[in-house]
Design a protein around this motif. Structure first.
Motif, PDB file in Angstrom:
ATOM      1  N   VAL A 153     -26.204  10.326 -15.319  1.00 40.97           N
ATOM      2  CA  VAL A 153     -26.151  10.708 -13.563  1.00 40.97           C
ATOM      3  C   VAL A 153     -26.467  12.202 -14.065  1.00 40.97           C
ATOM      4  O   VAL A 153     -25.624  12.587 -14.574  1.00 40.97           O
ATOM      5  CB  VAL A 153     -25.277  10.494 -13.473  1.00 40.97           C
ATOM      6  N   LYS A 154     -27.241  12.404 -13.347  1.00 38.98           N
ATOM      7  CA  LYS A 154     -27.569  14.204 -13.167  1.00 38.98           C
ATOM      8  C   LYS A 154     -26.305  14.908 -13.479  1.00 38.98           C
ATOM      9  O   LYS A 154     -25.619  14.719 -12.568  1.00 38.98           O
ATOM     10  CB  LYS A 154     -28.890  14.392 -11.845  1.00 38.98           C
ATOM     11  N   GLY A 155     -26.468  15.503 -14.231  1.00 34.28           N
ATOM     12  CA  GLY A 155     -26.030  17.224 -14.031  1.00 34.28           C
ATOM     13  C   GLY A 155     -24.366  16.961 -14.290  1.00 34.28           C
ATOM     14  O   GLY A 155     -23.843  18.454 -14.156  1.00 34.28           O
ATOM     15  N   HIS A 156     -24.207  15.847 -15.041  1.00 36.39           N
ATOM     16  CA  HIS A 156     -22.280  15.547 -15.312  1.00 36.39           C
ATOM     17  C   HIS A 156     -22.368  16.083 -16.561  1.00 36.39           C
ATOM     18  O   HIS A 156     -22.790  16.322 -17.268  1.00 36.39           O
ATOM     19  CB  HIS A 156     -22.220  13.959 -14.972  1.00 36.39           C
ATOM     20  N   GLY A 157     -20.705  15.106 -16.666  1.00 35.47           N
ATOM     21  CA  GLY A 157     -20.371  15.551 -18.138  1.00 35.47           C
ATOM     22  C   GLY A 157     -20.824  17.190 -18.796  1.00 35.47           C
ATOM     23  O   GLY A 157     -20.461  18.082 -17.594  1.00 35.47           O
ATOM     24  N   ALA A 158     -20.387  17.290 -20.103  1.00 32.70           N
ATOM     25  CA  ALA A 158     -20.434  18.819 -20.559  1.00 32.70           C
ATOM     26  C   ALA A 158     -21.381  19.505 -20.106  1.00 32.70           C
ATOM     27  O   ALA A 158     -20.751  21.121 -20.320  1.00 32.70           O
ATOM     28  CB  ALA A 158     -20.725  18.702 -21.913  1.00 32.70           C
ATOM     29  N   SER A 159     -22.533  19.632 -19.204  1.00 31.31           N
ATOM     30  CA  SER A 159     -23.309  20.502 -19.209  1.00 31.31           C
ATOM     31  C   SER A 159     -22.363  21.487 -17.776  1.00 31.31           C
ATOM     32  O   SER A 159     -22.227  22.415 -17.208  1.00 31.31           O
ATOM     33  CB  SER A 159     -25.011  19.451 -18.433  1.00 31.31           C
ATOM     34  N   SER A 160     -21.986  20.689 -17.168  1.00 31.17           N
ATOM     35  CA  SER A 160     -21.186  20.868 -15.528  1.00 31.17           C
ATOM     36  C   SER A 160     -20.269  21.764 -16.539  1.00 31.17           C
ATOM     37  O   SER A 160     -20.183  23.257 -15.619  1.00 31.17           O
ATOM     38  CB  SER A 160     -20.490  20.346 -14.948  1.00 31.17           C
ATOM     39  N   ALA A 161     -19.048  21.144 -17.525  1.00 29.07           N
ATOM     40  CA  ALA A 161     -17.993  22.121 -18.048  1.00 29.07           C
ATOM     41  C   ALA A 161     -18.038  23.334 -18.395  1.00 29.07           C
ATOM     42  O   ALA A 161     -17.851  24.564 -18.226  1.00 29.07           O
ATOM     43  CB  ALA A 161     -17.589  21.144 -18.845  1.00 29.07           C
ATOM     44  N   GLY A 162     -19.873  22.858 -19.238  1.00 30.70           N
ATOM     45  CA  GLY A 162     -20.275  24.733 -20.121  1.00 30.70           C
ATOM     46  C   GLY A 162     -20.733  25.241 -17.925  1.00 30.70           C
ATOM     47  O   GLY A 162     -20.564  26.924 -18.983  1.00 30.70           O
ATOM     48  N   ILE A 163     -20.997  25.341 -17.598  1.00 27.80           N
ATOM     49  CA  ILE A 163     -21.789  25.670 -16.501  1.00 27.80           C
ATOM     50  C   ILE A 163     -20.694  26.267 -15.529  1.00 27.80           C
ATOM     51  O   ILE A 163     -20.692  27.488 -15.196  1.00 27.80           O
ATOM     52  CB  ILE A 163     -22.426  25.189 -15.317  1.00 27.80           C
ATOM     53  N   LEU A 164     -19.216  26.127 -15.373  1.00 26.41           N
ATOM     54  CA  LEU A 164     -18.578  26.515 -15.161  1.00 26.41           C
ATOM     55  C   LEU A 164     -17.490  27.855 -15.990  1.00 26.41           C
ATOM     56  O   LEU A 164     -17.619  28.620 -15.869  1.00 26.41           O
ATOM     57  CB  LEU A 164     -17.078  25.562 -14.527  1.00 26.41           C
ATOM     58  N   ALA A 165     -17.588  27.075 -17.384  1.00 22.73           N
ATOM     59  CA  ALA A 165     -17.127  28.414 -18.204  1.00 22.73           C
ATOM     60  C   ALA A 165     -18.508  29.890 -18.226  1.00 22.73           C
ATOM     61  O   ALA A 165     -17.658  30.639 -18.316  1.00 22.73           O
ATOM     62  CB  ALA A 165     -17.041  27.449 -19.689  1.00 22.73           C
ATOM     63  N   GLU A 166     -19.541  29.040 -18.222  1.00 25.07           N
ATOM     64  CA  GLU A 166     -20.159  30.368 -18.052  1.00 25.07           C
ATOM     65  C   GLU A 166     -19.415  31.499 -17.263  1.00 25.07           C
ATOM     66  O   GLU A 166     -20.076  32.915 -16.798  1.00 25.07           O
ATOM     67  CB  GLU A 166     -21.737  30.339 -18.386  1.00 25.07           C
ATOM     68  N   ALA A 167     -19.862  30.623 -15.427  1.00 20.79           N
ATOM     69  CA  ALA A 167     -19.169  32.039 -14.988  1.00 20.79           C
ATOM     70  C   ALA A 167     -18.122  32.036 -14.637  1.00 20.79           C
ATOM     71  O   ALA A 167     -17.754  33.232 -14.390  1.00 20.79           O
ATOM     72  CB  ALA A 167     -19.304  30.359 -13.117  1.00 20.79           C
ATOM     73  N   ILE A 187     -29.154  28.247 -19.052  1.00 28.30           N
ATOM     74  CA  ILE A 187     -28.932  27.231 -17.318  1.00 28.30           C
ATOM     75  C   ILE A 187     -29.324  29.478 -16.543  1.00 28.30           C
ATOM     76  O   ILE A 187     -29.058  28.982 -15.389  1.00 28.30           O
ATOM     77  CB  ILE A 187     -27.311  28.075 -16.705  1.00 28.30           C
ATOM     78  N   ALA A 188     -29.514  29.910 -17.163  1.00 32.21           N
ATOM     79  CA  ALA A 188     -29.956  31.901 -16.646  1.00 32.21           C
ATOM     80  C   ALA A 188     -28.722  32.161 -15.629  1.00 32.21           C
ATOM     81  O   ALA A 188     -29.561  32.437 -13.790  1.00 32.21           O
ATOM     82  CB  ALA A 188     -31.365  30.937 -15.711  1.00 32.21           C
ATOM     83  N   MET A 189     -27.978  32.168 -15.622  1.00 33.26           N
ATOM     84  CA  MET A 189     -26.832  32.042 -14.608  1.00 33.26           C
ATOM     85  C   MET A 189     -26.480  33.910 -14.598  1.00 33.26           C
ATOM     86  O   MET A 189     -27.237  34.781 -15.075  1.00 33.26           O
ATOM     87  CB  MET A 189     -25.546  32.399 -15.485  1.00 33.26           C
ATOM     88  N   LYS A 190     -26.724  33.965 -13.323  1.00 33.79           N
ATOM     89  CA  LYS A 190     -26.776  35.299 -12.298  1.00 33.79           C
ATOM     90  C   LYS A 190     -26.072  35.539 -11.322  1.00 33.79           C
ATOM     91  O   LYS A 190     -25.602  34.857 -10.734  1.00 33.79           O
ATOM     92  CB  LYS A 190     -27.813  35.648 -11.556  1.00 33.79           C
TER      93      LYS A 190
END
Length: 241
Positions: free
Chosen positions: A155-169, A125-128
């Motif tokens: 549905v786009k961007g839901h589920g585990a991917s969004s949870a992973g993005i929050l954790a990574e932030a 996801i290349a978080m910056k």
């Protein structure tokens, strides 16, 4: 896994409405985990799921629950049925998404699709850190790229991917050196509760904000927003270094 558990009962994989996860034990990188997901109760459109992860010794590593909408739009059901029965259609849909991905890889100067194929979510996801920072010293703003292979198939961007993005932030917020994987790995997310409000835009940069409740707190409120500032996903996470 909860999507597969739902599909095993003859229902759709579903869309996340709320997710809760508690991490009980650390696991080493490369360690094999075994998961068990079950659909505890289902109505006409909503289902309540439970999932457990265990290590090779059988010890409980993480436990979670998830409320999912088990319906699917009529057009999506038709598309999935056509893809299931026709490899030609499935290949055409795949090629379309691959072409979109290549376009955005070039637009945002991301890694190539081949490089993105077998990496962790934090690398993909290349978080910056965002250029738009808050005056609040307890708030950090970030941005990352949401692309198709991380997305739920319904549905786009839901589920585990969004949870992973929050954790990574949150990991980036707490890490002493955001460019050092060892520093990022030192951050431990203990548990999280995530509410899904509206689909996260696919193939786009999204904004992620993290706010620490107080200087001494280990509780964080994190949000994913689209480029217009609309909140898509909101989570409450507990994390320490």
């Amino acid at each position: 896994m909860t999507g597969l558990a739902s599909q095993a009962t003859g229902r759709a994989g579903g869309m996340s409405v709320e997710l809760s996860l508690s991490i009980l034990k650390e696991v080493a990188e490369g360690e094999t985990l075994r998961g068990q997901a079950s659909l505890l109760r289902a109505g006409s459109t909503m289902g309540f799921m439970k999932i457990e992860l265990r290590d090779d010794a059988g010890e409980l590593v993480a436990i979670g629950s998830q409320l999912k909408h088990l319906g699917a739009p009529f057009a999506m059901r038709i598309l999935h049925a056509c893809m299931y029965h026709s490899p030609w259609i499935a290949d055409k849909v795949h090629d379309k998404h691959l072409g979109m991905l290549q376009h955005y890889i070039s637009k945002y100067s991301l890694k190539s699709f081949k490089e993105l194929g077998m990496v962790s979510i934090d690398q993909a996801i290349a978080m910056k850190k965002s250029r738009e920072q808050s005056d609040d010293p307890l708030t950090g703003n970030y941005e990352c790229f949401v692309y198709y292979p991380l997305d739920n198939t319904l549905v786009k961007g839901h589920g585990a991917s969004s949870a992973g993005i929050l954790a990574e932030a949150v990991r980036h917020y707490l890490a002493t050196d955001r460019t050092n994987e060892e520093a990022l790995s030192a951050v431990e997310v203990k548990d999280m509760t995530v509410n899904y409000l509206t689909p996260v835009p696919d193939m786009h940069l999204v904004k992620v904000s993290v706010r620490k409740l107080s200087e001494s707190s280990d509780i964080f409120i994190a949000e994913i927003r689209d480029q217009q500032g609309k909140i898509c996903v909101r989570g409450r996470l507990r994390a320490t270094v």
